[in-house]
Design an enzyme around this catalytic site. Structure first.
Site, PDB file in Angstrom:
ATOM      1  N   CYS A  35       0.837  -1.209   0.000  1.00 25.57           N
ATOM      2  CA  CYS A  35       0.000   0.000   0.000  1.00 25.57           C
ATOM      3  C   CYS A  35       0.873   1.262   0.000  1.00 25.57           C
ATOM      4  CB  CYS A  35      -0.923   0.005   1.217  1.00 25.57           C
ATOM      5  SG  CYS A  35      -1.962   1.474   1.258  1.00 25.57           S
ATOM      6  N   LYS A  71       1.165  -9.651  -0.561  1.00 26.34           N
ATOM      7  CA  LYS A  71       1.062  -8.803  -1.764  1.00 26.34           C
ATOM      8  C   LYS A  71       2.146  -7.740  -1.680  1.00 26.34           C
ATOM      9  CE  LYS A  71      -2.366  -6.401  -4.607  1.00 26.34           C
ATOM     10  NZ  LYS A  71      -2.394  -4.950  -4.331  1.00 26.34           N
ATOM     11  N   GLY A 125      -2.104  -6.245 -12.360  1.00 22.68           N
ATOM     12  CA  GLY A 125      -1.747  -4.970 -12.967  1.00 22.68           C
ATOM     13  C   GLY A 125      -2.322  -4.785 -14.350  1.00 22.68           C
ATOM     14  N   ARG A 162      -9.131  -2.711 -10.797  1.00 27.04           N
ATOM     15  CA  ARG A 162      -9.958  -1.694 -11.456  1.00 27.04           C
ATOM     16  C   ARG A 162     -10.780  -2.241 -12.609  1.00 27.04           C
ATOM     17  NH1 ARG A 162      -4.890   2.153 -11.957  1.00 27.04           N
ATOM     18  NH2 ARG A 162      -4.044   0.053 -12.259  1.00 27.04           N
TER      19      ARG A 162
HETATM   20  C1  LIG Z   1      -9.622   2.057  -5.227  1.00 25.28           C
HETATM   21  C2  LIG Z   1      -8.482   1.101  -4.981  1.00 25.28           C
HETATM   22  C3  LIG Z   1      -8.285   0.585  -3.724  1.00 25.28           C
HETATM   23  C4  LIG Z   1      -7.224  -0.297  -3.486  1.00 25.28           C
HETATM   24  N1  LIG Z   1      -7.062  -0.824  -2.245  1.00 25.28           N
HETATM   25  C5  LIG Z   1      -6.097  -1.768  -2.040  1.00 25.28           C
HETATM   26  C6  LIG Z   1      -6.004  -2.454  -0.794  1.00 25.28           C
HETATM   27  O1  LIG Z   1      -6.793  -2.227   0.130  1.00 25.28           O
HETATM   28  N2  LIG Z   1      -5.012  -3.375  -0.673  1.00 25.28           N
HETATM   29  C7  LIG Z   1      -4.136  -3.679  -1.693  1.00 25.28           C
HETATM   30  O2  LIG Z   1      -3.261  -4.529  -1.531  1.00 25.28           O
HETATM   31  N3  LIG Z   1      -4.212  -3.042  -2.861  1.00 25.28           N
HETATM   32  C8  LIG Z   1      -5.189  -2.132  -3.073  1.00 25.28           C
HETATM   33  N4  LIG Z   1      -5.322  -1.558  -4.304  1.00 25.28           N
HETATM   34  C9  LIG Z   1      -4.432  -2.008  -5.402  1.00 25.28           C
HETATM   35  C10 LIG Z   1      -5.065  -3.159  -6.193  1.00 25.28           C
HETATM   36  O3  LIG Z   1      -5.264  -4.290  -5.380  1.00 25.28           O
HETATM   37  C11 LIG Z   1      -4.182  -3.545  -7.399  1.00 25.28           C
HETATM   38  O4  LIG Z   1      -2.951  -4.037  -6.948  1.00 25.28           O
HETATM   39  C12 LIG Z   1      -3.907  -2.362  -8.324  1.00 25.28           C
HETATM   40  O5  LIG Z   1      -5.068  -1.569  -8.523  1.00 25.28           O
HETATM   41  C13 LIG Z   1      -3.406  -2.860  -9.694  1.00 25.28           C
HETATM   42  O6  LIG Z   1      -4.323  -3.761 -10.253  1.00 25.28           O
HETATM   43  P1  LIG Z   1      -5.424  -3.330 -11.358  1.00 25.28           P
HETATM   44  O7  LIG Z   1      -4.677  -2.673 -12.483  1.00 25.28           O
HETATM   45  O8  LIG Z   1      -6.083  -4.616 -11.763  1.00 25.28           O
HETATM   46  O9  LIG Z   1      -6.345  -2.359 -10.708  1.00 25.28           O
HETATM   47  C14 LIG Z   1      -6.350  -0.653  -4.551  1.00 25.28           C
HETATM   48  C15 LIG Z   1      -6.563  -0.128  -5.811  1.00 25.28           C
HETATM   49  C16 LIG Z   1      -7.610   0.736  -6.051  1.00 25.28           C
HETATM   50  C17 LIG Z   1      -7.810   1.269  -7.445  1.00 25.28           C
END
Ligand SMILES: Cc1cc2nc3c(=O)[nH]c(=O)nc-3n(C[C@H](O)[C@H](O)[C@H](O)COP(=O)(O)O)c2cc1C
Length: 334
Positions: free
Chosen positions: A103, A142, A204, A228
């Site tokens: 995070c 993670k 990602g 997302r």
């Molecule tokens: C609104 C939002 C909240 C997120 N909250 C967390 C979280 O609580 N814990 C975490 O490990 N990653 C969190 N992430 C990251 C996602 O788990 C992920 O690693 C990141 O968005 C990349 O993946 P994606 O391109 O499929 O979105 C968050 C991402 C977004 C957009």
């Protein structure tokens, strides 16, 4: 409710809903499970909050009947507190516990949690060992590729975590300094997978079934995490499952999008109560209705109302308008 998954669970081809604070809650996880998500994570849960019995943290462990296996994601910087809160998460019915070492948010990293631990692998190791020793469930982690572009230590972190008995690692292949933008370096996921014996979950920028095909090809990973790309588009899990099974993916029609959105609203209200449920739904509308012509007007209507009855009435009007204009036909898969 599925519990206590085998360690080999993560070896098999699966698609999961990412931990996303404010999004990956029980109603949305249930919607995703219904459309083919094989497992899911909670958003960040504070280990301190859980260990201190804070209601807000404990509420994040709530699950709904019918959900896929669930990983409770914990963040914190104190090994003993994390171990204690992992035991609480295990007792709440989680299928596994996930440790957040990625995070980027200031509030978290200034207390040495989340991605700050990519800079302190000694503490990360103490945390991983303490939690693995405490819970009888698989523990996953993670991570990010590092703190900054110049400090990319994901291979070192991965090898250490494997040595601690971590069951699987998700790599979000951006350094903390990159936040959520710029390219996700899928080739780093491939390098991590090649360097470890435990499964790596690829994450990602997977926004379509075609992206799923590509990320599995580039990384060689069996499991993929979608964040997302699933918001307002839980249909991505059905499309991915079709591709994984060698079938042609089927996109969702606008009528189906409305049906699922309506179900989401009802689940949200039943779970959080009307006031909070309707407020929390607002961030989802633009994504569910992305493919709708005249979306601004619809969104304005939906976000301006306070009660479930008003939302359902607006959805009924949108549906009627779609049917009148013959725009409820299926869309092409993404
Ligand atoms: C609104 C939002 C909240 C997120 N909250 C967390 C979280 O609580 N814990 C975490 O490990 N990653 C969190 N992430 C990251 C996602 O788990 C992920 O690693 C990141 O968005 C990349 O993946 P994606 O391109 O499929 O979105 C968050 C991402 C977004 C957009």
């Amino acid at each position: 409710m599925p519990r206590g998954i085998r360690k080999s669970f993560f070896d098999e081809p699966r698609a999961c809903l990412a931990p996303m604070a404010g999004y990956s809650d029980a109603p949305f996880r249930l919607i995703c499970a219904g459309l083919g998500a094989d497992f899911a994570f909670t958003g960040l849960v504070s280990a301190d909050g859980l260990a201190r019995g804070m209601k807000k943290s404990a509420a994040l462990l709530d699950r709904l009947e019918g959900e896929a296996p669930l990983g409770v994601q914990l963040f914190g910087a104190n090994p003993e507190t994390l171990a204690r809160s992992a035991a609480i998460a295990g007792g709440s019915g989680a299928s596994f516990v996930d440790l957040n070492f990625g995070c980027p948010v200031k509030k978290v990293v200034t207390k040495n949690g989340g991605a700050a631990l990519m800079r302190d692998l000694v503490l990360m190791e103490r945390i991983a060992r303490a939690v693995v020793a405490e819970v009888g469930l698989p523990v996953t982690a993670k991570i990010r590729s590092g703190w900054s572009a110049g400090e990319r230590n994901f291979l070192e972190a991965g090898a250490m975590l494997e040595g601690c008995g971590i069951a699987a690692i998700t790599l979000h292949p951006r350094p903390r300094s990159q936040g959520f933008s710029g390219p996700a370096h899928w080739e780093d996921i491939a390098r991590l997978r090649e360097s470890l014996s435990i499964p790596v979950i690829a994450n990602g920028d997977v926004k379509s079934a075609a992206d799923y095909r590509e990320i599995t090809r580039v990384t060689g990973c069996a499991s993929v995490m979608i964040g997302r790309g699933a918001i307002g588009n839980p249909f991505i899990f059905r499309e991915i499952r079709a591709v994984a099974e060698g079938r042609e993916p089927r996109g969702a029609s606008n009528a189906e999008r409305l049906d699922v959105l309506e179900r989401h609203v009802k689940l949200q209200v039943a779970h959080f109560g009307e006031r909070l449920g309707i407020r929390e739904m607002r961030k989802f509308y633009r994504w569910y209705l992305k493919s709708f012509e005249g979306i601004k007007k619809y969104r304005g209507e939906l976000t301006g109302v306070e009660t479930c009855a008003e939302v359902l009435e607006s959805l009924a009007c949108i549906r009627e308008e779609l049917e009148k204009n013959g725009r409820s036909a299926p869309q092409k898969a993404s």
